[in-house]
Design a protein around this motif. Structure first.
Motif, PDB file in Angstrom:
ATOM      1  N   ALA A 137       0.839  -1.204   0.000  1.00 28.01           N
ATOM      2  CA  ALA A 137       0.000   0.000   0.000  1.00 28.01           C
ATOM      3  C   ALA A 137       0.870   1.248   0.000  1.00 28.01           C
ATOM      4  N   PHE A 138       1.993   1.184   0.658  1.00 29.24           N
ATOM      5  CA  PHE A 138       2.931   2.313   0.677  1.00 29.24           C
ATOM      6  C   PHE A 138       3.631   2.454  -0.669  1.00 29.24           C
ATOM      7  N   TYR A 139       4.060   1.344  -1.259  1.00 33.69           N
ATOM      8  CA  TYR A 139       4.784   1.411  -2.530  1.00 33.69           C
ATOM      9  C   TYR A 139       3.879   1.834  -3.689  1.00 33.69           C
ATOM     10  N   LEU A 140       2.617   1.407  -3.650  1.00 33.03           N
ATOM     11  CA  LEU A 140       1.695   1.742  -4.742  1.00 33.03           C
ATOM     12  C   LEU A 140       1.507   3.246  -4.899  1.00 33.03           C
ATOM     13  N   LEU A 141       1.705   3.977  -3.815  1.00 34.20           N
ATOM     14  CA  LEU A 141       1.535   5.429  -3.864  1.00 34.20           C
ATOM     15  C   LEU A 141       2.489   6.067  -4.864  1.00 34.20           C
ATOM     16  N   PHE A 142       3.649   5.448  -5.096  1.00 34.05           N
ATOM     17  CA  PHE A 142       4.668   6.029  -5.972  1.00 34.05           C
ATOM     18  C   PHE A 142       4.564   5.526  -7.415  1.00 34.05           C
ATOM     19  N   THR A 143       3.649   4.625  -7.688  1.00 33.36           N
ATOM     20  CA  THR A 143       3.553   4.054  -9.031  1.00 33.36           C
ATOM     21  C   THR A 143       2.482   4.755  -9.855  1.00 33.36           C
ATOM     22  N   ARG A 144       2.645   4.699 -11.155  1.00 38.82           N
ATOM     23  CA  ARG A 144       1.618   5.171 -12.088  1.00 38.82           C
ATOM     24  C   ARG A 144       0.808   3.936 -12.512  1.00 38.82           C
ATOM     25  N   CYS A 145       0.041   3.437 -11.568  1.00 40.71           N
ATOM     26  CA  CYS A 145      -0.599   2.139 -11.749  1.00 40.71           C
ATOM     27  C   CYS A 145      -1.937   2.221 -12.469  1.00 40.71           C
ATOM     28  N   GLY A 146      -2.286   3.368 -12.997  1.00 37.81           N
ATOM     29  CA  GLY A 146      -3.532   3.488 -13.737  1.00 37.81           C
ATOM     30  C   GLY A 146      -3.342   3.686 -15.223  1.00 37.81           C
ATOM     31  N   GLN A 147      -2.185   3.294 -15.749  1.00 35.99           N
ATOM     32  CA  GLN A 147      -1.916   3.520 -17.173  1.00 35.99           C
ATOM     33  C   GLN A 147      -2.821   2.683 -18.067  1.00 35.99           C
ATOM     34  N   VAL A 148      -3.147   1.493 -17.635  1.00 33.76           N
ATOM     35  CA  VAL A 148      -4.016   0.598 -18.413  1.00 33.76           C
ATOM     36  C   VAL A 148      -5.028  -0.026 -17.459  1.00 33.76           C
ATOM     37  N   TRP A 149      -6.108  -0.557 -18.039  1.00 34.15           N
ATOM     38  CA  TRP A 149      -7.134  -1.282 -17.285  1.00 34.15           C
ATOM     39  C   TRP A 149      -7.683  -0.432 -16.138  1.00 34.15           C
ATOM     40  N   SER A 150      -8.013   0.811 -16.431  1.00 30.37           N
ATOM     41  CA  SER A 150      -8.522   1.701 -15.404  1.00 30.37           C
ATOM     42  C   SER A 150      -9.486   2.696 -16.029  1.00 30.37           C
ATOM     43  N   LEU A 151     -10.341   3.273 -15.197  1.00 28.16           N
ATOM     44  CA  LEU A 151     -11.239   4.327 -15.665  1.00 28.16           C
ATOM     45  C   LEU A 151     -10.456   5.570 -16.038  1.00 28.16           C
ATOM     46  N   ASP A 152      -9.330   5.804 -15.381  1.00 29.83           N
ATOM     47  CA  ASP A 152      -8.480   6.940 -15.750  1.00 29.83           C
ATOM     48  C   ASP A 152      -7.953   6.790 -17.171  1.00 29.83           C
ATOM     49  N   ALA A 153      -7.489   5.582 -17.511  1.00 33.97           N
ATOM     50  CA  ALA A 153      -6.977   5.342 -18.855  1.00 33.97           C
ATOM     51  C   ALA A 153      -8.088   5.481 -19.890  1.00 33.97           C
ATOM     52  N   ARG A 154      -9.298   5.016 -19.562  1.00 31.97           N
ATOM     53  CA  ARG A 154     -10.419   5.161 -20.499  1.00 31.97           C
ATOM     54  C   ARG A 154     -10.749   6.629 -20.716  1.00 31.97           C
ATOM     55  N   ARG A 155     -10.757   7.407 -19.633  1.00 25.40           N
ATOM     56  CA  ARG A 155     -11.053   8.830 -19.776  1.00 25.40           C
ATOM     57  C   ARG A 155      -9.965   9.545 -20.582  1.00 25.40           C
ATOM     58  N   ALA A 156      -8.695   9.189 -20.326  1.00 26.66           N
ATOM     59  CA  ALA A 156      -7.603   9.787 -21.087  1.00 26.66           C
ATOM     60  C   ALA A 156      -7.692   9.434 -22.568  1.00 26.66           C
ATOM     61  N   ALA A 157      -8.077   8.180 -22.874  1.00 23.74           N
ATOM     62  CA  ALA A 157      -8.210   7.770 -24.269  1.00 23.74           C
ATOM     63  C   ALA A 157      -9.332   8.536 -24.959  1.00 23.74           C
ATOM     64  N   ARG A 158     -10.448   8.711 -24.287  1.00 17.54           N
ATOM     65  CA  ARG A 158     -11.556   9.448 -24.888  1.00 17.54           C
ATOM     66  C   ARG A 158     -11.187  10.908 -25.116  1.00 17.54           C
TER      67      ARG A 158
END
Length: 403
Positions: A137-158
């Motif tokens: 949970a601590f390490y995930l804070l530093f990752t860009r873990c929403g590049q794929v398979w995420s609502l963020d990626a879908r919104r960015a693609a649109r």
């Protein structure tokens, strides 16, 4: 010398130009968020006994312990029942948001707060999977873990597809609102002296809050191209560094577990697997445990094989074929532990940690299968099937990440 300089420059460029392992980071985001979410939902009827202010590990005892070990937990800011219910609900919502990849930066921040708050409130609850989840949970804070398979990626693609068509993209309203609410909560906690057990977590929260605001402000101005590039480079370096730390942590877990097993007499004579199979606490299926322990040869093979796989795994990372074989064996082992010993959340956490080593080609095929299954379900339900994406949308899906 020129060859060395060229190699170093290529390495630096690879680390700074892109956030590596987008599919692997998405898998660990989904895995750890899903594991914690399932645990919170399963234990919802028992939440008072586990983490409530009137639980067996009382509020005063937890307060004394955190005063000694300086552990962070927002649950001890108040002993009211309403505050506990709000924190538990926030942990559930943050886990769901991170699982779906909605506002991933903010969700990962709240996810870390939820995990630390609940686990540090009652440190004697849980198993080894909680320790893994605590660290990740601590390490995930530093990752860009929403590049794929995420609502963020879908919104960015649109949005990228709309810009490519010359359409106007509406300004983001949700991100600034979340940032303002988060800043207000941090300011209130700081001014009222809630962060009294250490400086690390409040410093991290304030740094992340300032970084989110800076990212949004720079992205709003089209003329600020160089600051955007600099922020992107910093984010890529942090992501790649965190991904390496996650891999190293997984290797360290297996290496230490394997070498400690080597020193144990029960592992040396091959009988170590027999004993947990006959403990009432770890026997949800006694008949299955008896069936597995009926053959001493099989138990010895499992015991020796477990030790050899755990000790050897860190040394096989540079051999793709051997690494993939051992990775599959470890995942199968944890799946068996989940069923036979009744430790589903420990096994899910370890399988998720193992998933960071899965090949990108395998993950992309897995994503394609999931997309085709989704389309088939949509056709059966009579819903419209999404049209194939354009090259612009596919590119945005690979690199898109929104605040």
């Amino acid at each position: 010398m020129n060859r060395l300089s060229l190699t170093l420059s290529r390495g630096v460029a690879r680390v700074t130009e892109a956030a590596l392992g987008p599919y692997q980071s998405a898998v660990i985001r989904i895995g750890f968020a899903g594991t914690w979410l399932l645990f919170l939902l399963r234990e919802f009827p028992h939440r008072q006994e586990l983490y409530g202010p009137a639980g067996p590990w009382g509020w005063n005892l937890a307060k004394e312990l955190t005063a000694d070990n300086h552990a962070f937990t927002a649950l001890l800011w108040s002993d009211s029942q309403l505050w506990f219910e709000c924190c538990y609900a926030l942990a559930i919502l943050a886990s769901a948001a991170l699982l779906l990849g909605w506002r991933t930066r903010t969700a990962s921040l709240l996810f870390m707060v939820g995990v630390l708050s609940l686990q540090n409130r009652s440190v004697f609850i849980g198993d080894g999977g909680d320790n893994v989840l605590h660290l990740m949970a601590f390490y995930l804070l530093f990752t860009r873990c929403g590049q794929v398979w995420s609502l963020d990626a879908r919104r960015a693609a649109r949005n990228a597809a709309a810009r490519a068509r010359g359409e106007r993209v509406p300004a983001d309203r949700v991100g600034p609102v979340l940032w303002a609410v988060l800043g207000l909560a941090l300011a209130t906690a700081t001014l009222t002296g809630r962060f009294d057990n250490g400086w690390l977590i409040p410093a991290l929260l304030w740094t992340a809050w300032a970084g989110l605001g800076l990212w949004w402000a720079v992205g709003r101005r089209a003329a600020w191209e160089q600051p955007r590039i600099l922020l992107d480079v910093v984010a890529n370096v942090l992501h790649n560094g965190a991904l390496v730390v996650i891999m190293a942590e997984a290797c360290l877990i297996y290496a230490t577990a394997g070498w400690y097993k080597v020193q144990g007499s029960r592992w040396q004579d091959g009988t170590a697997v027999y004993y947990p199979l006959h403990l009432d606490y770890f026997s949800p299926w006694p008949a299955l445990a008896d069936l597995m322990s009926s053959s001493g040869t099989i138990l010895m093979i499992v015991a020796y094989g477990t030790v050899m796989v755990q000790v050897a795994f860190p040394f096989t990372l540079f051999n793709r074929r051997v690494k993939n074989v051992l990775l599959a064996l470890m995942m199968i082992e944890h799946a068996v532990i989940a069923v036979v010993l009744g430790l589903p959340f420990f096994s899910l956490a370890m399988i998720t940690a193992d998933a960071v080593f899965l090949p990108t080609s395998f993950l992309r095929r897995l994503g394609g299968l999931a997309a085709r299954a989704r389309d088939r379900l949509a056709r059966r339900a009579g819903r419209p099937v999404p049209a194939p994406r354009s090259p612009e949308e596919s590119a945005a899906d690979r690199v898109g990440f929104s605040a």
